[in-house]
Scaffold this active site. Structure first.
Site, PDB file in Angstrom:
ATOM      1  N   ASP A 176     -13.373   6.364   9.497  1.00 10.35           N
ATOM      2  CA  ASP A 176     -13.052   5.803   8.287  1.00 10.35           C
ATOM      3  C   ASP A 176     -13.111   4.354   8.226  1.00 10.35           C
ATOM      4  O   ASP A 176     -12.523   3.716   7.647  1.00 10.35           O
ATOM      5  CB  ASP A 176     -11.505   6.473   7.712  1.00 10.35           C
ATOM      6  CG  ASP A 176     -11.320   6.028   6.123  1.00 10.35           C
ATOM      7  OD1 ASP A 176     -12.490   6.086   5.320  1.00 10.35           O
ATOM      8  OD2 ASP A 176     -10.281   5.811   5.739  1.00 10.35           O
TER       9      ASP A 176
ATOM     10  N   VAL B 237       3.481   1.430   2.757  1.00  8.70           N
ATOM     11  CA  VAL B 237       3.573   0.320   3.619  1.00  8.70           C
ATOM     12  C   VAL B 237       4.114  -1.002   2.930  1.00  8.70           C
ATOM     13  O   VAL B 237       3.526  -1.268   1.590  1.00  8.70           O
ATOM     14  CB  VAL B 237       2.249  -0.167   3.991  1.00  8.70           C
ATOM     15  CG1 VAL B 237       2.258  -1.266   4.941  1.00  8.70           C
ATOM     16  CG2 VAL B 237       1.392   1.056   5.015  1.00  8.70           C
TER      17      VAL B 237
ATOM     18  N   GLY C 142       0.807  -1.059  -0.027  1.00  5.00           N
ATOM     19  CA  GLY C 142       0.032  -0.071  -0.056  1.00  5.00           C
ATOM     20  C   GLY C 142       0.798   1.156   0.091  1.00  5.00           C
ATOM     21  O   GLY C 142       1.863   1.163   0.557  1.00  5.00           O
TER      22      GLY C 142
ATOM     23  N   GLY D 291       0.465   5.999  -0.739  1.00  6.29           N
ATOM     24  CA  GLY D 291      -0.014   6.989  -0.921  1.00  6.29           C
ATOM     25  C   GLY D 291       0.266   8.178  -0.198  1.00  6.29           C
ATOM     26  O   GLY D 291       0.796   8.045   0.936  1.00  6.29           O
ATOM     27  N   GLY D 292       0.272   9.236  -0.920  1.00  6.13           N
ATOM     28  CA  GLY D 292       0.643  10.589  -0.147  1.00  6.13           C
ATOM     29  C   GLY D 292       2.256  10.370   0.498  1.00  6.13           C
ATOM     30  O   GLY D 292       3.098   9.969  -0.427  1.00  6.13           O
ATOM     31  N   SER D 293       2.589  10.543   1.622  1.00  6.61           N
ATOM     32  CA  SER D 293       3.897  10.625   1.970  1.00  6.61           C
ATOM     33  C   SER D 293       4.352   9.287   2.536  1.00  6.61           C
ATOM     34  O   SER D 293       5.597   8.931   3.167  1.00  6.61           O
ATOM     35  CB  SER D 293       4.108  11.649   3.201  1.00  6.61           C
ATOM     36  OG  SER D 293       3.317  11.564   4.021  1.00  6.61           O
ATOM     37  N   SER D 294       3.263   8.184   2.503  1.00  5.86           N
ATOM     38  CA  SER D 294       3.948   6.985   3.199  1.00  5.86           C
ATOM     39  C   SER D 294       3.399   5.759   2.356  1.00  5.86           C
ATOM     40  O   SER D 294       2.964   5.857   1.278  1.00  5.86           O
ATOM     41  CB  SER D 294       2.791   6.806   4.495  1.00  5.86           C
ATOM     42  OG  SER D 294       1.493   6.504   3.992  1.00  5.86           O
TER      43      SER D 294
ATOM     44  N   LYS E 115       5.306   0.440   7.932  1.00  9.05           N
ATOM     45  CA  LYS E 115       4.767   1.734   7.598  1.00  9.05           C
ATOM     46  C   LYS E 115       5.812   2.645   7.481  1.00  9.05           C
ATOM     47  O   LYS E 115       6.450   2.978   8.562  1.00  9.05           O
ATOM     48  CB  LYS E 115       3.715   2.185   8.128  1.00  9.05           C
ATOM     49  CG  LYS E 115       2.729   3.366   7.635  1.00  9.05           C
ATOM     50  CD  LYS E 115       1.533   3.522   8.363  1.00  9.05           C
ATOM     51  CE  LYS E 115       0.810   4.528   7.467  1.00  9.05           C
ATOM     52  NZ  LYS E 115      -0.443   4.730   8.178  1.00  9.05           N
TER      53      LYS E 115
END
Length: 365
Positions: free
Chosen positions: A222, A114, A107, A109-112, A128
């Site tokens: 969420d 996994v 996974g 997205g953005g600044s991270s 992560k």
């Protein structure tokens, strides 16, 4: 910005002295670019492209691929590691080193991102990796929040375990070492037709997970299938980046941003209330109802509404009828739950305790 950095450093110092991971080697590049995260309309497949910008941190996705038996999901096959293998990731500081072999990215997205990793102890973990170089205040606050909430929830059988974490000022990266999930619920639903007993089991696990966070006055904000992962046949809740803590004497909070995944968002979280959006315990109950709807029917309540704005309008519109098609006799009790969870008035929705006591979970088919 300086306050956020100080807060991260303070968190890292609050733990008992033990082996802690440190900075990543320079050979490992985890910079994905400036934060760019979206409010996704995941629909039924968790892959719908409709989106609008918000401040959510993209969560990890679990292992994909066919499962031969949902009731007995095995850990993923990992390559054998020789004693003198070249480790992809070395986490080190003054307390020692931890070495990992990267297996796959699960996974990002953005600044991270996994990654699934194999440790020196031959155990598979989820790591992560967050690059804070270009992170804004909101992103840093989200990760600080996630660490604090995971620490608060450790010991719960239905919350993902945070094994270790570190932040290093030199490389400006935050690393969270988590237990690994074999599959997330979104992938399970896509690949298998669930039995009634499987639906009951997963539903009970989800309720117990939400009860665990509500017991310490946390609203997840969420809840969706991708945020429940199977760990040794038990569903566990992950991703607390946009969760909110609420005082015990109040029932809701009003965040300044709109966060979540549209197909599972409660009406009150989409309605502007003086430039803010009200969320509470009952908002998570709506989201749970949408997930159960998916387990029962194979699609979400508003799957037929195309387009992000149109779907948001349908969710908040009390005149938009939610369909509850006929189901087999052994699932009729689930319809009562769906109708009660998907009431647009939050005060009319059941509590988690009431849902755990509902006959659907206690009736033997």
């Amino acid at each position: 910005m300086a306050e956020d950095v100080h807060h991260l450093a303070k968190l890292a110092c609050q733990r008992k002295p033990r082996k802690r991971p440190g900075c990543l080697p320079k050979s490992l590049s985890v910079v994905i670019g400036p934060p760019s995260v979206t409010l996704k309309d995941e629909g039924d497949s968790e892959n719908n492209g409709d989106s609008i910008t918000h401040d959510q941190v993209v969560s990890s996705k679990s292992v994909t691929g066919p499962l031969t038996n949902i009731a007995n999901v095995d850990s993923p096959t990992v390559p054998s590691v020789q004693p003198f293998v070249d480790w992809d990731i070395v986490m080190k500081d003054k307390y020692g080193e931890k070495r990992f072999k990267e297996i796959a990215t699960i996974g990002q997205g953005g600044s991270s991102r996994v990654v699934r990793v194999l440790g020196e102890d031959q155990v598979v973990y989820a790591l992560k990796i967050v690059d804070l170089t270009h992170a804004d205040r909101s992103t840093k606050t989200g990760f600080i929040n996630e660490i604090k909430l995971l620490q608060q929830l450790q010991g719960s059988a239905h919350i993902i375990t945070l094994i270790d974490y570190t932040w290093d000022k030199q490389c400006n990266k935050l690393l969270l070492l988590l237990e690994h999930g074999e599959a997330d619920l979104a992938n399970v639903v896509q690949q298998h037709k669930l039995t009634v007993n499987q639906i009951k089991t997963y539903w009970r696990d989800m309720l117990l997970a939400v009860k665990a966070i509500q017991d310490v006055n946390i609203v997840h904000r969420d809840l969706k299938p991708a945020n429940f992962v199977l760990v040794r046949q038990t569903l566990k809740l992950i991703d607390f980046g946009i969760s909110s803590s609420i005082r015990a004497e109040v029932t809701s909070v009003i965040p300044s941003d709109r966060c979540g995944t549209i197909s599972y968002m409660a009406p009150e979280t989409l309605q502007d209330q003086d430039n803010s959006f009200k969320v509470g315990r009952y908002s998570d109950v709506w989201s749970l109802g949408c997930i159960l709807y998916l387990l029962v029917y194979g699609y979400t309540p508003f799957h037929h509404v195309k387009g992000t704005v149109q779907k948001m309008l349908a969710i908040v519109n009390p005149d938009h009828h939610i369909a509850f098609p006929h189901v087999p006799a052994d699932l009729t009790r689930a319809l009562d739950i769906l109708r009660s969870c998907l009431k647009r008035n939050p005060k009319e929705r059941p509590t988690i305790s009431e849902l755990l006591a509902h006959p659907f979970l206690h009736w033997q088919s």
